[in-house]
Write an enzyme that holds these catalytic residues in place. Sequence first.
Site, PDB file in Angstrom:
ATOM      1  N   LYS A 201       0.845  -1.070  -0.096  1.00  0.00           N
ATOM      2  CA  LYS A 201       0.049   0.069  -0.112  1.00  0.00           C
ATOM      3  C   LYS A 201       0.953   1.204   0.065  1.00  0.00           C
ATOM      4  CE  LYS A 201      -4.190  -2.129   1.536  1.00  0.00           C
ATOM      5  NZ  LYS A 201      -3.740  -3.300   1.755  1.00  0.00           N
TER       6      LYS A 201
HETATM    7  C1  LIG Z   1      -4.394  -4.525   1.273  1.00  0.00           C
HETATM    8  C2  LIG Z   1      -3.505  -5.713   1.031  1.00  0.00           C
HETATM    9  C3  LIG Z   1      -4.110  -6.716   0.015  1.00  0.00           C
HETATM   10  C4  LIG Z   1      -5.247  -6.619  -0.688  1.00  0.00           C
HETATM   11  O1  LIG Z   1      -5.224  -5.657  -1.786  1.00  0.00           O
HETATM   12  P1  LIG Z   1      -6.522  -5.158  -2.437  1.00  0.00           P
HETATM   13  O2  LIG Z   1      -6.001  -3.792  -3.085  1.00  0.00           O
HETATM   14  O3  LIG Z   1      -7.482  -4.562  -1.569  1.00  0.00           O
HETATM   15  O4  LIG Z   1      -7.126  -6.246  -3.134  1.00  0.00           O
HETATM   16  C5  LIG Z   1      -3.214  -7.744   0.105  1.00  0.00           C
HETATM   17  N1  LIG Z   1      -2.088  -8.053   0.828  1.00  0.00           N
HETATM   18  C6  LIG Z   1      -1.785  -7.042   1.744  1.00  0.00           C
HETATM   19  C7  LIG Z   1      -0.382  -7.281   2.269  1.00  0.00           C
HETATM   20  C8  LIG Z   1      -2.359  -5.871   1.819  1.00  0.00           C
HETATM   21  O5  LIG Z   1      -2.121  -4.969   2.757  1.00  0.00           O
END
Ligand SMILES: *Cc1c(COP(=O)(O)O)cnc(C)c1O
Length: 468
Positions: free
Chosen positions: A113
């Site tokens: 993120k």
């Molecule tokens: C947020 C997150 C996901 C999922 O991503 P999306 O964009 O919500 O599909 C997967 N793995 C980790 C470690 C995350 O922080």
Amino acid sequence: MKYISTRGDKTERSFCDILLEGLAPDGGLYLPTHYPQIDDATLTKWRKLSYAELAFEILSLYISDIPAADLRAITAKVYTEEVFGTKAITPLKPLEPGLVLEALSNGPTLAFKDMAMQLLGALFEYELGRRGEQLNILGATSGDTGSAAEYAMRGKRGVNVFMLSPNGRMSAFQQAQMFSLPDANIHNIAIEGVFDDCQDIVKAVSNDLDFKRKYRIGTVNSINWARLLAQVVYYFAGYIQATKSNEEKVSFTVPSGNFGNVCAGHVARSMGLPIKQLVVATNENDVLDEFFRTGSYRVRGSAETHETSSPSMDISKASNFERFVFDLLGRDGARTKACFKDALNASGAFSITADEFARIAGFGFASGSSRHADRLATIRATYEKTGVMVDTHTADGLKVAREHLQPGTTMIVLETALPAKFAETIREALGVEPPRPAALADLESRPRRVTVMASDVDAVKRYVVEHV
Ligand SMILES: *Cc1c(COP(=O)(O)O)cnc(C)c1O
């Protein structure tokens, strides 16, 4: 480039109009009016660019209301080796012939993120500065989003962050990561309840339009188009690293929750990036896998939403999914609205027609799901065979990727977090402690800044009023 809603409102907005907004006024999500097409010559030219330059090239196709020089300066400031650990920013880690990881989690909070949120922080500061405005970000997190948002916004002029999290329910590392931030513009609020309670409070505050306007409340949730756009870049970067010529195709497997990450892959593919398959990997919360297998989308109730060892994928509905469905349904806003508003409100579910379902293959999508035992087995097998330690979410991706390998096509699995974030499950799988970046060695012993609060909308509003 202009943006329209997925629910039929064709009012065209520019990038900076929607940057600080959440949903479109009709409740839909914003998408560009079209996807710019990347020709062979352009893709070849892009092979020589740094990550920051590549980001500039892609972003500038979608952002017509920030001068090019400013946008170039923003991407150069955000995507640095200093912040993301390597010159490649998202380097590939080969596991075996035809199967590689793309490392997206070497930013400040050790999860993918950061890739988008760091850019969002810089864009917010830029745009708010230009307007002479202030924004108070109110968010709910079960872990990764909140910390990525806080690390992106810390110390930024014109921005306060009020982040709600379910008290005691995040991992020790995640709590320490957020609560140890010393910056005065960051406010941690631990709600006595579960994640859904936090999200309900954010919704209730946002639905109070007078309050929202008066206190300039904004969000940074995963439906923000700028976040999704930032993620498009690493699909290109992964493709460029994995291939020598534009004749080659690759596939991606994406550990998925809210469908934000893989939706960026859909955008990259729609721009002409040679992607064969986009494989959606879910955990026990398999709303998306069910859709791609059956054509039925059914939102889960809280009793059916499982707490798992890949907690950042624990969702009851996938908030970005509407973007893909809009494209799948031929960009028919009325039909998309009938699914996501009328049908979901009435029964919590919708099904697409057999004809519509048949179109999915043309978009490259496939799916699978993974459970706790799969996760443990994958972490173990990967570590034993390759020496690479993967986190629980990436393990879900790897497990599902193996079910979709095709000879001659490299499969890139997006590594979405580092194992240090989910130490408990790593110990369970391997009996060892995951390594942690040296700078974070003393994280849990740092002073904490957090306010514990009952699950009460008015109490949260009062706190915001007193701290803006
Ligand atoms: C947020 C997150 C996901 C999922 O991503 P999306 O964009 O919500 O599909 C997967 N793995 C980790 C470690 C995350 O922080």
